[in-house]
Write a protein that holds these residues in place. Structure first.
Motif, PDB file in Angstrom:
ATOM      1  N   GLU A 175       9.260  -4.165   4.150  1.00 17.24           N
ATOM      2  CA  GLU A 175      10.364  -4.018   3.146  1.00 17.24           C
ATOM      3  C   GLU A 175      11.305  -5.146   3.036  1.00 17.24           C
ATOM      4  O   GLU A 175      11.652  -5.613   1.798  1.00 17.24           O
ATOM      5  CB  GLU A 175      11.365  -2.714   3.369  1.00 17.24           C
ATOM      6  N   GLU A 176      11.635  -5.863   4.071  1.00 15.85           N
ATOM      7  CA  GLU A 176      12.431  -6.991   3.884  1.00 15.85           C
ATOM      8  C   GLU A 176      11.666  -8.162   3.236  1.00 15.85           C
ATOM      9  O   GLU A 176      12.380  -9.033   2.391  1.00 15.85           O
ATOM     10  CB  GLU A 176      12.688  -7.530   5.369  1.00 15.85           C
ATOM     11  N   THR A 233      11.302   9.901   4.029  1.00 14.90           N
ATOM     12  CA  THR A 233      11.188   8.365   3.421  1.00 14.90           C
ATOM     13  C   THR A 233       9.691   8.039   3.026  1.00 14.90           C
ATOM     14  O   THR A 233       8.931   7.861   3.815  1.00 14.90           O
ATOM     15  CB  THR A 233      11.821   7.313   4.394  1.00 14.90           C
ATOM     16  N   THR A 282       4.392  -2.787  -3.355  1.00  9.76           N
ATOM     17  CA  THR A 282       4.858  -3.630  -4.616  1.00  9.76           C
ATOM     18  C   THR A 282       4.000  -4.443  -5.085  1.00  9.76           C
ATOM     19  O   THR A 282       2.956  -4.594  -4.545  1.00  9.76           O
ATOM     20  CB  THR A 282       6.280  -4.409  -3.919  1.00  9.76           C
ATOM     21  N   TYR A 334       7.161   5.245   1.387  1.00  4.49           N
ATOM     22  CA  TYR A 334       6.969   3.739   1.373  1.00  4.49           C
ATOM     23  C   TYR A 334       6.010   3.843   0.237  1.00  4.49           C
ATOM     24  O   TYR A 334       5.070   4.577   0.105  1.00  4.49           O
ATOM     25  CB  TYR A 334       6.578   3.544   2.585  1.00  4.49           C
ATOM     26  N   LEU A 366       6.891  -1.745   8.961  1.00  6.11           N
ATOM     27  CA  LEU A 366       7.146  -1.137   7.539  1.00  6.11           C
ATOM     28  C   LEU A 366       8.784  -1.659   7.053  1.00  6.11           C
ATOM     29  O   LEU A 366       8.843  -2.120   6.006  1.00  6.11           O
ATOM     30  CB  LEU A 366       7.623   0.597   7.445  1.00  6.11           C
ATOM     31  N   SER A 367       9.595  -1.788   8.226  1.00 11.33           N
ATOM     32  CA  SER A 367      10.712  -2.426   7.826  1.00 11.33           C
ATOM     33  C   SER A 367      10.599  -3.886   7.590  1.00 11.33           C
ATOM     34  O   SER A 367      11.442  -4.310   6.667  1.00 11.33           O
ATOM     35  CB  SER A 367      11.976  -2.316   8.906  1.00 11.33           C
ATOM     36  N   VAL A 406       6.712  -4.000   0.436  1.00 10.62           N
ATOM     37  CA  VAL A 406       6.960  -2.456   0.207  1.00 10.62           C
ATOM     38  C   VAL A 406       8.353  -1.839  -0.203  1.00 10.62           C
ATOM     39  O   VAL A 406       9.369  -2.818   0.002  1.00 10.62           O
ATOM     40  CB  VAL A 406       6.303  -1.654   1.371  1.00 10.62           C
ATOM     41  N   SER A 407       8.436  -1.081  -0.798  1.00  8.50           N
ATOM     42  CA  SER A 407       9.660  -0.280  -1.350  1.00  8.50           C
ATOM     43  C   SER A 407       9.668   1.046  -0.561  1.00  8.50           C
ATOM     44  O   SER A 407       8.648   1.630  -0.309  1.00  8.50           O
ATOM     45  CB  SER A 407       9.977  -0.116  -3.035  1.00  8.50           C
ATOM     46  N   LYS A 408      10.793   1.598  -0.497  1.00  6.52           N
ATOM     47  CA  LYS A 408      10.991   2.900   0.051  1.00  6.52           C
ATOM     48  C   LYS A 408      11.829   3.764  -1.039  1.00  6.52           C
ATOM     49  O   LYS A 408      12.814   3.196  -1.671  1.00  6.52           O
ATOM     50  CB  LYS A 408      11.404   3.075   1.509  1.00  6.52           C
TER      51      LYS A 408
END
Length: 211
Positions: free
Chosen positions: A56-57, A70, A75, A72, A52-53, A61-63
Motif C-alpha cells: 500500500e505504501e 479491510t 492498483t 485490498y 500488504l501495508s 495496492v489500495s484498501k
C-alpha cells in the motif's frame, strides 16, 4: 513445500497476483495461499499484513473498508509491476503445481498400498475359511453329502469385495486428481484416509474372526 519457497520479494509478487484475480481481505489471502499450496503452506497474519501495508505504501495496492473487514485491491501500478515480473511469477506457479502434484502422487500411493493390503487380508481370510469349510464338510460328509459349499460362498464374497475395492480406488483416484488440480489435497487428507482405511480393515477382520 515450506515458506522459504518464496525468495526475497516473491511473496509480495504472489500477493499481487492473487489480488489481480479479485479484491480480497487478509484472511482470504491467507486461505487462498493455503489452498494453492495444498495446505502445506499457510502464512500467518504477521507475515501477510506487513507485506500488504508495504504494498500500500508503494502504491501497488489500495484498501477500503467493508463492514468490519479491510479489503485490498491491486492498483494500476501493481498490475504494471506484476506484468514486468511475469516470468518470475510463472516460475513460482510452476513450483506450486509441482508441489501439489507430488502430494497427490503420495496420496495415490498410500491408497494403493492400503488397498493391496486389504485385498491380501481378505484373500488370506477366504483361504482360511475355505480350508475350515473343507475340514467341516469332510467330517460331516456322511450326513450332509456336501463338500466345499461354504468355501464357494466365501470365494464369491471375496470376488464381490474385490470389485468394491477396485471401484472405490478408481473413484477416489478421480476425486483426488480433481481436488489436487484445485490445490485442495493436504497432508491432513492423507492422514485421515490412512486412519479410515485402517479402521475399515480392522472392522472387516473383526467380523471374520467372529465366524
Amino acid at each position: 513445500m515450506t515458506p522459504p519457497v518464496f525468495a526475497h520479494g516473491s511473496l509480495r509478487l504472489y500477493l499481487l497476483a492473487l489480488l489481480d484475480e479479485q479484491p480480497r481481505h487478509g484472511y482470504e489471502l491467507i486461505q487462498a495461499l493455503s489452498d494453492r499450496f495444498g495446505g502445506t503452506y499457510s502464512p500467518s497474519a504477521g507475515t501477510i499484513y506487513p507485506r500488504l501495508s508495504k504494498l500500500e505504501e508503494e502504491g501497488l495496492v489500495s484498501k477500503s473498508t467493508d463492514g468490519r473487514k479491510t479489503v485490498y485491491e491491486i492498483t494500476a501500478a501493481g498490475r504494471a509491476e506484476l506484468d514486468a515480473r511475469r516470468p518470475e511469477l510463472d516460475a513460482i506457479e510452476n513450483e506450486v503445481t509441482d508441489s501439489v502434484r507430488r502430494l497427490a502422487d503420495g496420496v495415490r500411493a498410500e491408497v494403493n498400498d492400503a488397498m493391496r493390503s486389504l485385498r491380501a487380508e481378505l484373500a488370506s481370510a477366504a483361504r482360511e475359511a475355505k480350508r475350515s469349510a473343507r475340514t467341516t464338510s469332510a467330517s460331516r460328509a456322511d450326513t450332509t453329502g456336501a463338500d466345499g459349499g461354504a468355501g464357494s460362498d466365501s470365494n464369491r464374497a471375496v470376488h464381490e469385495a474385490d470389485l468394491v475395492i477396485n471401484e472405490f480406488r478408481q473413484q477416489l483416484r478421480t476425486d483426488l486428481r480433481t481436488q489436487a488440480h484445485r490445490g485442495r489435497v493436504s497432508p491432513e487428507s492423507v492422514t485421515l484416509l490412512k486412519a479410515r482405511l485402517a479402521q475399515v480393515r480392522a472392522d472387516v477382520l473383526a467380523t471374520l474372526a467372529d465366524r
